[in-house]
Write a protein that holds these residues in place. Sequence first.
Motif: not given
Length: 448
Positions: A41-49, A400-403, A431-446
């Motif tokens: 409703x606020x005009x953003x696009x979401x891919x229906x994964x 995520x980067x739009x969308x 897929x690339x945003x899923x990869x970034x999401x994993x790094x953001x919410x469950x970062x691997x210890x370096x």
Amino acid sequence: MNSRELIELDSRHVWHPFSRAASDVEPVLVASARGASLTTADGRELLDGISSWWVNLFGHGHPKIVRAIAEQAGRLEQVIFAGMTHEPAIRLAAELADLLPGDLNRVFYSDDGSTAVEVAIKLAWQYWQIAGQPRRGRLLAFDGGYHGDTLGAMSAGASSGFFQAWSEQLLDVEVAPWPHTWESDDDVDGKEAAALRVIDALLDERGSEIAAAIVEPLVQGASGMRMTRPGFLRAVVDGLRDRGILVIFDEVMTGFGRTGRNFACEQIGVAPDLICLSKGLTGGFLPLGATVVSDQVFAAFRDSAPHDLFCHGHSYTANPVACAAALAALELLRLPETVAAWARIFAAHGRGLQELNGPSAGIQRARILGTIAAFDMPVADPGYHSAIGRRLSKWLRESAKAPGIFLRPLGNVVYLMPPYCMTDAQLDHAWSEISRAIQAVAPRPTPV
Ligand SMILES: *Cc1c(COP(=O)(O)O)cnc(C)c1O
């Protein structure tokens, strides 16, 4: 009413499925949808994964299905289906019989996946009563199976873990092991052999009391995209057939191309005695269920005594508008572009998972079947209530980067099940945003 007011009203009056108002993030207000994209409703696009809970096959708003629905609604919107019939239901039944393997030729319509399963279970029980074997009253299901939320379906799917609240009320069913597997699973042969031994022993002991076995072929959806190999299921079906047990395939999720073929049973090389269909049947536009049975199962009822009629039917059985949507969807299913899309999505999943599987990601049990890709997030609290999935989906929706991407992980199981129209660019982006999401919410210890 503006979006804020609507969400506020929703929070006061609406009860959402599989949702806990107190802890879930507030629902997204969707205004419209086209193809693989939802517009908020606020005009953003979401891919229906996840194809709007696995129902949407050819994209939202597909003009062919929209037109079929509009035309049918203007001509005949609904009519009783006992003592009456109509062209969309007749043609759809014939089309399904043509599309399905073996002698699955007789279609009983209902409303959704759960009712398609209830019909199959009730038919199986009554089949044996008519055959003079009322002792065949038990059901065999598979560990982790899910078949819907009505009583019989819940009983068959009790081991999915969703229905503990009613465990005292549910029917007692036999539960067979499900040797689920993934890419580079070294242990799969051993797991399958062990499962087949257990199933064989169970059938030797109780086989003559079992009316039917119900199985989600090749992949158990709701309990976490748990996949098995076709050869295992072929061996299971052989064992069932040796004991005369009816075979019910619940293809509510797998049907209509999800697994890379029209039906998973084709990959297994088996025609079940009964098959349950729904979800993608109308292309994801309207609810409709179908239980298709073999000539042999139908013959028992056709030739039975008057009191043996199948006492089952829903108000909206074979709704003409839903049947018209399904006919349009089946036309789309038969297009060469559709088959090509399955292979294209499979390849995109392969690329995506390969990148995720890199040394830094730390995902587990990567697996792909046709248009379905899944992996597990390693967590201390695996299962449906694991919080990692909610964190991941929130990030994908908001950061995520739009969308943005709409996913609804099953606890720590993350999966993509896109509509067939999702483009390669959209899939690679997801897929690339899923990869970034994993790094953001469950970062691997370096590593140090
Ligand atoms: C979703 C699902 C059901 C239930 O379908 P509803 O339309 O939600 O009632 C049954 N079986 C399987 C395999 C499913 O995925």
